[in-house]
Every structure is written in structure tokens, then in C-alpha cells.
Design a protein around this motif. Structure first.
Motif, PDB file in Angstrom:
ATOM      1  N   ASP A  94       0.798  -1.233   0.000  1.00  0.00           N
ATOM      2  CA  ASP A  94       0.000   0.000   0.000  1.00  0.00           C
ATOM      3  C   ASP A  94       0.826   1.276   0.000  1.00  0.00           C
ATOM      4  O   ASP A  94       0.268   2.366   0.048  1.00  0.00           O
ATOM      5  N   ASP A  95       2.145   1.157  -0.049  1.00  0.00           N
ATOM      6  CA  ASP A  95       2.988   2.340   0.086  1.00  0.00           C
ATOM      7  C   ASP A  95       3.957   2.462  -1.087  1.00  0.00           C
ATOM      8  O   ASP A  95       5.123   2.039  -0.991  1.00  0.00           O
ATOM      9  N   LYS A 126       5.509   6.018  -8.330  1.00  0.00           N
ATOM     10  CA  LYS A 126       4.377   6.889  -8.651  1.00  0.00           C
ATOM     11  C   LYS A 126       4.683   7.785  -9.847  1.00  0.00           C
ATOM     12  O   LYS A 126       3.808   8.015 -10.699  1.00  0.00           O
ATOM     13  N   ARG A 183       2.553   7.677 -13.340  1.00  0.00           N
ATOM     14  CA  ARG A 183       1.870   8.878 -13.827  1.00  0.00           C
ATOM     15  C   ARG A 183       2.321   9.225 -15.246  1.00  0.00           C
ATOM     16  O   ARG A 183       1.498   9.601 -16.092  1.00  0.00           O
ATOM     17  N   TYR A 194       0.633   6.671 -17.593  1.00  0.00           N
ATOM     18  CA  TYR A 194      -0.820   6.882 -17.620  1.00  0.00           C
ATOM     19  C   TYR A 194      -1.172   8.134 -18.416  1.00  0.00           C
ATOM     20  O   TYR A 194      -2.049   8.104 -19.290  1.00  0.00           O
ATOM     21  N   TYR A 226      -7.187   1.078 -13.355  1.00  0.00           N
ATOM     22  CA  TYR A 226      -5.773   1.345 -13.078  1.00  0.00           C
ATOM     23  C   TYR A 226      -5.520   1.296 -11.575  1.00  0.00           C
ATOM     24  O   TYR A 226      -6.460   1.312 -10.768  1.00  0.00           O
ATOM     25  N   GLU A 227      -4.258   1.209 -11.204  1.00  0.00           N
ATOM     26  CA  GLU A 227      -3.863   1.075  -9.800  1.00  0.00           C
ATOM     27  C   GLU A 227      -3.943   2.430  -9.131  1.00  0.00           C
ATOM     28  O   GLU A 227      -3.030   3.270  -9.267  1.00  0.00           O
ATOM     29  N   GLN A 228      -5.020   2.668  -8.409  1.00  0.00           N
ATOM     30  CA  GLN A 228      -5.250   3.985  -7.826  1.00  0.00           C
ATOM     31  C   GLN A 228      -4.174   4.372  -6.817  1.00  0.00           C
ATOM     32  O   GLN A 228      -3.842   5.559  -6.671  1.00  0.00           O
ATOM     33  N   LYS A 229      -3.602   3.378  -6.131  1.00  0.00           N
ATOM     34  CA  LYS A 229      -2.540   3.661  -5.153  1.00  0.00           C
ATOM     35  C   LYS A 229      -1.348   4.340  -5.812  1.00  0.00           C
ATOM     36  O   LYS A 229      -0.613   5.091  -5.161  1.00  0.00           O
ATOM     37  N   LEU A 246      -1.645   6.317  -8.529  1.00  0.00           N
ATOM     38  CA  LEU A 246      -2.076   7.576  -9.162  1.00  0.00           C
ATOM     39  C   LEU A 246      -2.361   8.667  -8.144  1.00  0.00           C
ATOM     40  O   LEU A 246      -2.322   9.849  -8.469  1.00  0.00           O
ATOM     41  N   ASP A 247      -2.697   8.301  -6.915  1.00  0.00           N
ATOM     42  CA  ASP A 247      -3.052   9.302  -5.890  1.00  0.00           C
ATOM     43  C   ASP A 247      -1.827  10.160  -5.532  1.00  0.00           C
ATOM     44  O   ASP A 247      -0.699   9.683  -5.537  1.00  0.00           O
TER      45      ASP A 247
END
Length: 411
Positions: free
Chosen positions: A280-281, A287, A291, A294, A405-408, A410-411
Motif C-alpha cells: 500500500d505504500d 508513482k 503517472r 498513464y 488502473y492502480e489507484q494507489k 495515481l493518488d
């Protein structure tokens, strides 16, 4: 522009009151498309040994992986009329319900004919020439796709006008019918379900091979057929891209990337890519790469409209950080249907010479393409592969592949 998502799909229906695909008409329509392209190029016939070409022209698929490397299954397609199917003898019944002329295969390649390969190939070529004469096209162009030395040499010695079968075959496949697009939706739905199974299984200690097995099981169990790569990679295997699945175990914090490269319903592909996070990290490097990939594919998909030339698209793609340039994916997008298909559009500056060639032409309504990007900085552990499949309509691009997509990341 808003990119729409297409959620319609037919099921396995038994009701005469609900819409389905008329496969007899579907088979005729594909053959007629091929024959129109043949006539436009003055071909009298095509001699097809490639299993994907055979299936597109006839719908016949017998042991497709085995016959892809064993010349035991071929088809002769006239510019007018019905093809002759040359089939593995014990499996001739598979085609006899659909075609009036199904003949036993002539085995001429050296793995079957041994020292008699030269003579057997001459007999095989004579049968092909006799059939062309019966059709009145022996003096016209004969398109061929893949042959061994003995087969090509035997045809060439008969002074036939040999040409490339790929040109009319690829031209016929580039624009899809609505029935073809429906089958591609169904293949996407199978891939999405198999991806869900795989994503749920991602945990520390599972191997890339185990994840590949879960994905393959999911697609096979739902009616898919096979994958043409083993592109599942985790952790440091995600950078650079093109490691294939092995015994490496997934560790906490690893990225896990997959390119589905799968053949689904009636031979139609679903070619999408996703990258997941085990945990989760995500790190800032993970990231950032996610991004970049994406944003690139979404901005590029918006450019895919009827009338836009391939070169115009290549000159209009979004910029991305220079650090990602060296390992970027070799192409921006490619057509997709029963295989990877034209156009294959390279990045400007990468085309020409020994590199990729910029194809001529423009996007047309009812083309389907896969837009992809790989983001990985040289020397970093992690890289991200993303890809989506879109249907080009008069109103713009429509996404056929709906897996999130893997929201973790993209956030």
C-alpha cells in the motif's frame, strides 16, 4: 474530448429473440473483404500457411500452435469463389461441414518427408499449380505468406508469379466489422476477469510463474485460447521491460507488470497492460513512472480520430520527461484484431533506416488499436507498463478494455 468506455457485451445466448452473431455471414464477410483486397492488387489466389491468416480467411483452426511450426495445414484462396482447405488428414471433418473442397495435406517439409523433401515438394507445388489452372488464375499473382525452403523453391521453379500475401491480408483486417468488435469486447471481458484473479493473488512470496498460471487459468476457463508471450514481471524485473515470467518471488513493495497478449473468443485478441503494487505504500519513483505512462496513453488516445494521419498523430503526442526516453516502448500504438496488426506507429526520430518505419495512411472509423507506453528510468529498480485497447468511432475513441488502473499509484 471525453474518452468513452464501452460496457456492452453479448452473452452466450440460446434465445432466438435476442441478438447474436451470424457466424456463417461473419465467415463470408471476412472472405469477401480479403477477395476485394486481392482484386484491387491483381492477385489470382493466396496460398496461406500462417495459422492466423488461415483462420481469418476461413474460420478453420486446428491445433493452431502445432500447425504454426509444422506445415500440416494450409489453404488456397481464389480471388472469386470458395477456398480449398488442405487439412491434417484426421481432422478434415472439422472443415467439411463448411467448405465443399477439403483435401488431405501434402507433407513435403523435411521433418516429415526426410530425404524425399525435394521430390515431395515438387508434387505439392504441382497440385497447387493444377488447382490454379482449374480456376483460370495460373498466370495471375499468387500471394504466399510463410514457406520453408523446399516449398518456396518448388513454387518458384514453376515460374508462378509469386507475391506477398500479407499485403492484401493485412489490408482486409485493418477496419473491423461490428461483429468483430463484439468478439473483441468478449475477449476483453475474459482478460479482465483473468486479470482480477491475478491481481487478487499478488502477495509476498508468490512467484511470477504462479501469477502467470493464475492468469492463464482464468482466460482458458472462460473460453480464451492462448497467450503469445509470458510478459509478467515483478520488482527489478520490471526495469527494463521484456523480462518474462520466471521463478522470482514477489516481495513487499514490488511492482508487478503484465502485458496480456491473449487470444480470446474466435481468435480475437485482447492486448492490454497493467502494473500493480504489492502493498500500500508506493515509492516516489514508482508513482512518477506510473503517472508518466498513464498520462501518455490517455493523451494519445484522445488523438485517435478518423481522418488523422499516422504521421500527424506521431507529431502530436504528448511530451514526457527526457529521463524516460531511452527505455520507452518501441512504438506508440499498433492495430489489434486477430493478432498485432498495422499500423505500427513509431516515435518521430526513431523511424527510418534500420529502425521503425512510419506507415502511410490515416485512422478510419472502426479501426481498433492498442496504445501503450513503458516508463522506466535507466538504473532504477522499477518500471511501469500500461496499455489500453480503443475502438475508433466517428465520435472519437471508445475504450474496449475496462480493467481499472492502480489507484494507489495515481493518488
Amino acid at each position: 474530448m471525453t474518452i468513452r468506455r464501452d460496457k456492452r457485451i453479448l452473452g452466450q445466448r440460446n434465445s432466438m429473440l435476442e441478438k447474436g452473431i451470424d457466424f456463417a455471414k461473419f465467415r463470408r464477410d471476412r472472405l469477401e473483404k480479403i477477395q476485394r483486397e486481392m482484386a484491387a492488387r491483381d492477385y489470382g489466389a493466396l496460398l496461406l500457411t500462417d495459422t492466423i491468416n488461415i483462420r481469418y480467411a476461413t474460420g478453420v483452426s486446428v491445433m493452431p500452435l502445432w500447425t504454426a511450426v509444422n506445415l500440416a495445414h494450409y489453404v488456397l484462396v481464389p480471388v472469386e469463389g470458395s477456398p480449398v482447405i488442405f487439412e491434417y488428414d484426421a481432422a478434415r471433418f472439422r472443415a467439411e461441414d463448411f467448405f465443399p473442397d477439403v483435401r488431405p495435406t501434402h507433407y513435403w517439409s523435411s521433418r516429415f518427408a526426410d530425404h524425399l523433401a525435394p521430390q515431395e515438394s515438387e508434387s505439392w507445388a504441382a497440385e497447387i499449380q493444377d488447382t490454379l489452372r482449374e480456376w483460370g488464375v495460373a498466370d495471375a499473382r499468387l500471394g504466399i505468406d510463410f514457406l520453408d525452403f523446399y516449398g518456396f523453391n518448388a513454387l518458384n521453379n514453376l515460374d508462378l508469379h509469386l507475391a506477398d500475401a500479407d499485403e492484401p491480408m493485412e489490408a482486409a483486417r485493418i477496419v473491423k466489422s461490428l461483429d468483430e468488435i463484439e468478439l473483441m469486447r468478449q475477449s476483453c471481458a475474459i482478460a479482465e476477469a483473468a486479470l482480477f484473479d491475478m491481481e487478487q493473488a499478488i502477495r509476498p512470496g508468490i512467484t511470477e510463474n504462479e501469477l502467470l498460471a493464475i492468469f492463464w487459468h482464468g482466460l482458458l476457463a472462460r473460453g480464451g485460447e492462448w497467450c503469445f508471450t509470458r510478459l509478467i514481471a515483478s520488482g527489478a524485473n520490471t526495469n527494463p521491460w521484456f523480462h518474462e515470467a520466471g521463478a522470482k518471488m514477489v516481495r513487499p513493495g514490488d511492482l508487478v507488470g503484465i502485458d496480456t497478449d491473449m487470444i480470446g473468443i474466435e481468435g480475437y485478441a485482447c492486448d492490454i497492460s497493467r502494473t500493480f503494487l504489492c502493498g500500500d505504500d508506493p515509492t516516489p519513483v514508482q508513482k512518477d513512472a506510473y503517472r508518466v505512462a498513464y498520462d501518455f496513453i490517455y493523451a494519445t488516445m484522445e488523438l485517435c480520430k478518423p481522418g488523422v494521419s499516422y504521421e500527424e498523430l506521431a507529431r502530436s503526442i504528448p511530451s514526457f520527461p527526457k529521463a524516460y526516453d531511452k527505455q520507452k516502448y518501441p512504438i506508440i500504438l499498433h492495430g489489434i484484431g486477430t493478432d498485432d496488426e498495422p499500423p505500427f506507429i513509431p516515435f518521430i526520430g526513431d523511424e527510418g533506416g534500420s529502425k521503425k518505419i512510419m506507415p502511410q495512411g490515416e485512422f478510419k472509423e472502426n479501426m481498433v488499436v492498442s496504445v501503450e507506453f513503458y516508463a522506466g528510468v535507466v538504473g532504477e529498480q522499477d518500471g511501469v507498463k500500461l496499455e489500453d485497447e480503443i475502438w475508433i468511432t466517428e465520435d472519437g475513441p471508445v475504450i474496449l478494455s475496462l480493467y481499472p488502473y492502480e489507484q494507489k499509484l495515481l493518488d
